[in-house]
Structures are given as structure tokens and as C-alpha cells.
Design a protein around this motif. Structure first.
Motif, PDB file in Angstrom:
ATOM      1  N   ARG A  20       0.967  -1.061  -0.054  1.00 55.93           N
ATOM      2  CA  ARG A  20       0.312   0.337  -0.035  1.00 55.93           C
ATOM      3  C   ARG A  20       1.129   1.215   0.085  1.00 55.93           C
ATOM      4  NH1 ARG A  20      -3.959  -0.510   4.697  1.00 55.93           N
ATOM      5  NH2 ARG A  20      -3.675  -2.220   4.021  1.00 55.93           N
ATOM      6  N   GLU A  21       2.185   1.261   0.727  1.00 52.56           N
ATOM      7  CA  GLU A  21       2.962   1.763   0.780  1.00 52.56           C
ATOM      8  C   GLU A  21       3.135   2.708  -0.635  1.00 52.56           C
ATOM      9  OE1 GLU A  21       6.353   3.363   4.051  1.00 52.56           O
ATOM     10  OE2 GLU A  21       4.069   4.061   4.567  1.00 52.56           O
TER      11      GLU A  21
ATOM     12  N   GLY B 103       7.026  12.288  -2.377  1.00 47.01           N
ATOM     13  CA  GLY B 103       6.981  11.130  -2.230  1.00 47.01           C
ATOM     14  C   GLY B 103       8.224  10.232  -2.352  1.00 47.01           C
ATOM     15  N   PHE B 104       8.895  10.714  -3.046  1.00 51.44           N
ATOM     16  CA  PHE B 104      10.471  10.021  -3.226  1.00 51.44           C
ATOM     17  C   PHE B 104      10.939  10.339  -1.513  1.00 51.44           C
ATOM     18  CE2 PHE B 104      11.162  11.805  -7.653  1.00 51.44           C
ATOM     19  CZ  PHE B 104      11.271  10.452  -8.044  1.00 51.44           C
ATOM     20  N   ALA B 105      10.593  11.365  -0.977  1.00 53.40           N
ATOM     21  CA  ALA B 105      11.362  11.601   0.480  1.00 53.40           C
ATOM     22  C   ALA B 105      10.866   9.992   1.555  1.00 53.40           C
ATOM     23  CB  ALA B 105      11.090  12.237   0.949  1.00 53.40           C
ATOM     24  N   THR B 106       9.688  10.124   1.341  1.00 50.52           N
ATOM     25  CA  THR B 106       8.847   8.712   2.517  1.00 50.52           C
ATOM     26  C   THR B 106       8.289   7.907   1.908  1.00 50.52           C
ATOM     27  OG1 THR B 106       6.322  10.275   2.245  1.00 50.52           O
ATOM     28  CG2 THR B 106       7.853  11.010   3.969  1.00 50.52           C
ATOM     29  N   PHE B 109       9.652   2.763  -2.700  1.00 56.95           N
ATOM     30  CA  PHE B 109       9.181   1.259  -3.943  1.00 56.95           C
ATOM     31  C   PHE B 109      10.235   1.077  -5.052  1.00 56.95           C
ATOM     32  CE2 PHE B 109       7.983   5.964  -4.145  1.00 56.95           C
ATOM     33  CZ  PHE B 109       8.680   6.830  -5.583  1.00 56.95           C
ATOM     34  N   LYS B 110       9.344   0.612  -5.140  1.00 53.81           N
ATOM     35  CA  LYS B 110      10.585  -0.483  -6.639  1.00 53.81           C
ATOM     36  C   LYS B 110      10.840   1.011  -8.288  1.00 53.81           C
ATOM     37  CE  LYS B 110       9.819  -4.853  -7.256  1.00 53.81           C
ATOM     38  NZ  LYS B 110       8.599  -6.160  -7.377  1.00 53.81           N
TER      39      LYS B 110
END
Lengths: 349, 304
Positions: A20-21, B103-106, B109-110
Motif C-alpha cells: 500500500r505504501e 513521495g520520493f522522501a517518505t 517503492f521499486k
């Protein structure tokens, strides 16, 4: 920069929460991702495609004629201005960027000391960042406000011309005549250095001076290694700034080629120019990366060497052990064989 | 004596101080020289220009240069349009870059590392490479000569110098304690609510930095403004002061031909025009100087 916290092994299956994250992460960066596809990757491919064509825009439709490397040969052979400008640009950037960076570092160190009116000086040195723009610079340069009147540029060029190539001497002369402008470009760099310098732990200097280091020594041994990443950052920033600055004649040439209505120029021709320009800019950035990139410091290297030596030793020990085991086995086998042989021989007998 | 000049370990010597101050003042003067030259020349009338005994201080305060330059540049309309041209993309830049940086900092993700690489690459790549097809795209969409050519890329996080701004927000949000965000999550806030209620209010310094720099850079961008927003072939109404300055000579000559200005183009008129085009930013700088100068420090570009 902090090191990233180690995330789980990426090959491991993601949990529900992590999934989800990740989805939320994609959602947050989605606008930029679309933008990159639309305004970076797609145009990049397209201009790569344009480069091989002669493109003419007629009111009805756009005509593409495949010319192969025709655009390149035309630029290099028939247009004397472009190669010349490229060479000038190359020399100018390679000479100017170190000047900007060293100058910014000097100012930052001076401002970092105990000084009255630091705010006022920062104000002055940062002012050019606000007002610097292509037309303003062009105006000021054209009116001769950009050079110090007392400086005699021509004699400098003549002096350099005796032992350097002519194009290099010209570039250096141009640098001297636009000295103020070059200094004007270092506003952001000064602030970056200043805030990096202020983050150095003062205890280090104290310890060094306790051990008898002079200010000069502690500059080379403490200040410089600590701010090395920012030197690289500032160098790259300066390269990019110089190459996208409107003072740069190359980018105006590309624009002119794009909109010139002549038969041989046009989008394809301009695309070829732009690509060559981009390659050169990237090469310059790479050069600075190679020159200033993070080399491991002495202790790191020593530790590494020691580790390597240890590993080698361990390998050697293992090898010897293995060989010993093998030999033992061989001896054992041979003995058994012999035993067997003797035994079988006996039975045979 | 020696101790007085070179100083001791505890106290800096007077000689060293004099050298440092001397250097700083000299360099400061060199920095200010073009601006002083511009200002003093812009107030000179014809006689002062020709008079070789007058170097710096003009004989009288001659304002006609400014009046002529302002009427040739359409000062007030260009000023307002310039504020719109720089302002709207700046707001979008702040908003979108903040989202992306967050988005990038927290989130993990792949492909994040690849994307950050791409971000850096898009900064290094000169915009001239992508300019030609982009211009084609815009003219196909029929938005060349409108403000949309600046709004659209800014909306998708690809505005002017957007990679720098995304990196600033990225650096900044990495320093926001994760506990804060987790606490909001435990209290039942979703990702967007956490962003809007916790992350954004704490990002004040970064927002300020990005806003100021974005505005200044958009304001000073003449190359792209002339090409996209004004449209090189079809001159539209959108124009800012810097572009006006770029085409100052031609516009002044046409005005002269129609008889709207009395005097001919002299260097003091040119300098007056230059002064006018940087005046708004100078005013902004002097009002917000503290924010400007400390912005880089506080936005945490240099990290911790």
C-alpha cells in the motif's frame, strides 16, 4: 547526505502494508513521471529521430527527407561558425568553472570568519543572482560595464598568445574582459559553500590546533576534505548554468537554425546541433565528476588494503588446508591401494 | 609588533583583518560596479554623456531617459504580465515539486533509485535537445503564444529548473522526523491528509526557497519566454520586461519612427531600460533580503 535505511531485501515478497505504501509513493510521484515521459523522454527520442532528417514545414504538412548524417557533415563542413563556437565554449567553460568555484570558496571562507557586517556582504554577493538574465547581461556587456576599465585585455591576450594556442588565448582574453560577469555567476555557489562551512564541527579545528596545526594546514586537512562534495556540486551547477545561459551564443544559434526558413536548415539541422551540444555538455560534466568525484580518503584506502591482505591470507590458509587434506587423502588412497595391491598380489599369488 | 599583525592563537591580528576586509570591500565594489555604472549613466542627458569631465555623477538628475524607456517598453503592462508569467508557474512548481519530493522522501517503492537518477539526468541535459519536439508539440496543440506553454510543464513537475526544486523538497522532507508522520497515521490520517496537515506546514523554509528562486528564474528567463509564451513567429500579447529589454532597440526605433519619442537612442536610454527591467526584482530583494540570503541555508540543500 544520510545513508538510506536498509529496506528489506527487494526480492522478498512485499507485505500488504508495504504494498500500500509503494502504491502511495507511485501516486505522489505520478505527476512528475507523466511529465518526464511527456516532456523529456518522448521529445528526446523524437529529436534523436529528427536528427537524421531534413524537415520542411509547409502549410499543408511537414515533409521529412532522410539525409542520414547529412546534417552533421553540413554543420561541420559548411558552417564555419558552429565548430568555432563549440571550441570557444569548451575552453571557456573549462577555464571559467574552476575560477568561479575557487572564487566562491575564497569568499565563503572569508565570510565564514569573524567578521562585522557579514549580512551586508552576503547581500552584495548574492545580489547578482537576482538580476542576472540574458538581456540584462547583454546590455551591460555591450555598454562596457562588465569589465574593469583599468584592465588591459589586449596585452594579456598577446602575452598568452606567445606560448598557448590562439583559440585558448582568445578564450582567456575573453575571460579577463568579462571578469565581473564571471564573478557575478558565483552567488549561489558562495551561499552553498558558506552553509557547508558552517556545518563543520569547530571541535575538529580546536583539536587540530591543539596538536599544533596551523590555519593553513587545517584548511587542507579539515576544510577541504569536508566540503569536497560541495565543490563537485558547485562545479556541476556552474557548468549547467553557463551552458543554459543566454550569453552562450550556441543556444541562440540552435534557436536561429530552428526558425530559419531556408531549405537546408530547420528542425532536423537544429536537432543535430542540439544533440552535439548536449553530448559536449555531458562530457564536461563527466570530466568534473572524474576530477572531483569522491575518492576514498587515505584511511579508507588503508583499511581496504588491509582487508584485502587479510582475505588473501585467509584464502592462502584455506588453500594450504585444502591441499593438505587432499594430500592426506591421496596418501591414504595410495596406501590403501598399495595395501590392496599387495593384498591382491598375494591372493593372486 | 609581529603579534599585532599576524595575531595569536586566540585573537586574529590586525594585519590579517585589514587584508580580509580590504579584499571583501574591493570585491564588493567590483560586484557593484556594473550596477553603479548603469545607474549613473541612466541619469545622464546628452551633454553629460559627451562631456569628458563627467564620469560618475551626472550634472543634473535627468529623468527623461526613464520616461522614454518606460513608454517604449510598455512598462506597466509588461510588469503586470511579467508577474503573471512568473507567478502562476511558480505556484504550480511549489505545489507539484512538493508532492513529488515528499513521495520520493517518505515512501519506499521499486524503481525509486532509477527515478532519482532520471531526475538528475533531466537536470544535466540541456533543454535545447528537447526544445525542438516540444515546440512542435505545443504548436500542434495550438498553445504557442499562450501562458499554457509554461503552465503545462509546471503542472507535471517539469517546469523551469524543477529538478532542483524537487531535490530541495526531497532533502527537506527526509529530515522531517518519521515519528511525526507515523503519529499522524496512527491517529487515522491517510497519506494525503498526513501530507497536507503535517508535512506541508513543517516545510515553510523549503517552500519559501523554492518560491523565491522559481519566481526569480521564471522572471529572468527570456529565451523560453520569447519562444513559447510570446511565440517567435506569431508575436502574442504575452511579454515580460526582460524580453522587452531584449528587443529594446527595435521597439525603440519603431517608436522613434512614429514620432512618439523625441530623442534618439543613446546608451543612457539603454541603461535606463536595463534599470527599469531589474527594478521590480531589486525591490523584492531588498524587502525579502533576509529570506533570500538565508534560504539556501535553511532549506537544507547541504544536508545534515
Amino acid at each position: 547526505m544520510r545513508k538510506e535505511k536498509k529496506v528489506k531485501d527487494p526480492r522478498a515478497k512485499l507485505g500488504k502494508l508495504e504494498k500500500r505504501e509503494a502504491r502511495a509513493g507511485y501516486l505522489f510521484v505520478a505527476p512528475w513521471l507523466i511529465g518526464v515521459c511527456l516532456f523529456l523522454l518522448y521529445p528526446l527520442c523524437q529529436s534523436f529521430y529528427y536528427m537524421w532528417f531534413n524537415i520542411r514545414i509547409t502549410p499543408l504538412k511537414t515533409l521529412y527527407t532522410y539525409v542520414g548524417t547529412g546534417n552533421f557533415t553540413q554543420i561541420w563542413l559548411e558552417n564555419p561558425e558552429f565548430p568555432q563556437q563549440i571550441v570557444t565554449y569548451l575552453w571557456q567553460t573549462i577555464v571559467e568553472v574552476p575560477i568561479i568555484v575557487v572564487f566562491a570558496l575564497m569568499i565563503a571562507i572569508m565570510l565564514n570568519g569573524k567578521i562585522k557586517c557579514r549580512g551586508l556582504f552576503r547581500l552584495i554577493f548574492f545580489l547578482p543572482v537576482i538580476i542576472v538574465s540574458g538581456p540584462v547581461m547583454n546590455m551591460l556587456v555591450a555598454e562596457g560595464a562588465a569589465s574593469i576599465p583599468a584592465m588591459n585585455t589586449e596585452s594579456i591576450v598577446a602575452a598568452f598568445d606567445t606560448f598557448l594556442s590562439h583559440s585558448l588565448a582568445e578564450a582567456i582574453g575573453e575571460i579577463f574582459s568579462d571578469m565581473i560577469m564571471i564573478l557575478w555567476y558565483s552567488g549561489v555557489q558562495i551561499l552553498i559553500f558558506l552553509s557547508a562551512l558552517q556545518k563543520i564541527d569547530s571541535a575538529m579545528y580546536e583539536a587540530a590546533s591543539m596538536d599544533g596545526a596551523s590555519g593553513w594546514e587545517s584548511f587542507w586537512k579539515i576544510t577541504l576534505p569536508t566540503i569536497k562534495p560541495y565543490i563537485l556540486l558547485n562545479a556541476v551547477y556552474s557548468v549547467i548554468f553557463l551552458s543554459s545561459n543566454e550569453q552562450n551564443t550556441l543556444i541562440t544559434m540552435i534557436q536561429d537554425a530552428m526558425f530559419s526558413g531556408t531549405k537546408e536548415k530547420g528542425y532536423g539541422y537544429a536537432a543535430a546541433m542540439a544533440w552535439m551540444y548536449a553530448v559536449i555538455v555531458t562530457l564536461i560534466v563527466l570530466l568534473f565528476f572524474l576530477l572531483l568525484g569522491s575518492k576514498k580518503d587515505v584511511y579508507d584506502r588503508q583499511i581496504k588494503r588491509r582487508k584485502r591482505a587479510l582475505k588473501k591470507e585467509a584464502r592462502l590458509v584455506k588453500k594450504i588446508e585444502r591441499r593438505g587434506r587432499r594430500n592426506a587423502r591421496k596418501i591414504e588412497q595410495a596406501r590403501q591401494k598399495r595395501k590392496y595391491k599387495t593384498y591382491s598380489g598375494e591372493s593372486d599369488y | 609588533m609581529r603579534r599585532f599583525v599576524f595575531g595569536t592563537r586566540e585573537k586574529e591580528g590586525a594585519g590579517k583583518q585589514i587584508v580580509v576586509y580590504g579584499l571583501l570591500i574591493c570585491i564588493g565594489f567590483v560586484y557593484l560596479y556594473p550596477i553603479l555604472y548603469m545607474l549613473s549613466t541612466s541619469f545622464m542627458n546628452r551633454d553629460d554623456l559627451l562631456d569628458s569631465s563627467i564620469n560618475w555623477l551626472p550634472g543634473t538628475l535627468y529623468l527623461q531617459n526613464y520616461i522614454d524607456a518606460a513608454s517604449s517598453m510598455n512598462f506597466w503592462t509588461s510588469l503586470l504580465k511579467g508577474i503573471v508569467i512568473a507567478g502562476i508557474p511558480t505556484l504550480l512548481n511549489i505545489l507539484v515539486c512538493m508532492l513529488v519530493g515528499y513521495g520520493f522522501a517518505t515512501f519506499a517503492f521499486k524503481g525509486r533509485a532509477v527515478m532519482i537518477g532520471l531526475l538528475l539526468f533531466s537536470y544535466i541535459l540541456p533543454s535545447q535537445v528537447t526544445m525542438i519536439p516540444t515546440y512542435g508539440l505545443y504548436s500542434k496543440m495550438g498553445i504557442v503564444g499562450t501562458l499554457w506553454t509554461f503552465i503545462l510543464p509546471a503542472l507535471f513537475g517539469n517546469g523551469l529548473n524543477a529538478p532542483i526544486f524537487i531535490l530541495i523538497f526531497y532533502q527537506f522532507f527526509r529530515q522531517v522526523p518519521r515519528v511525526l508522520l507515523e503519529a499522524a497515521k496512527i491517529d487515522g490520517a491517510g497519506h494525503f491528509k498526513t501530507f497536507a496537515r503535517v508535512a506541508v506546514p513543517s516545510a515553510g523554509p523549503a517552500i519559501l526557497t523554492v518560491g523565491l528562486f522559481s519566481f526569480v528564474w521564471y522572471w529572468n528567463e527570456s529565451y523560453l519566454t520569447e519562444m513559447y509564451v510570446q511565440g517567435l513567429s506569431s508575436k502574442s500579447v504575452w511579454v515580460n520586461l526582460v524580453v522587452q529589454l531584449k528587443n529594446f532597440e527595435t521597439s525603440f526605433e519603431t517608436m522613434q519612427a512614429t514620432g512618439d519619442v523625441a530623442i534618439s537612442l543613446s546608451e543612457s536610454v539603454k541603461m535606463a531600460a536595463t534599470a527599469l527591467s531589474i527594478l521590480p526584482l531589486m525591490l523584492m530583494y531588498f524587502v525579502l533580503q533576509k529570506q533570500f540570503v538565508e534560504s539556501i541555508d535553511r532549506a537544507g540543500i547541504t544536508g545534515e
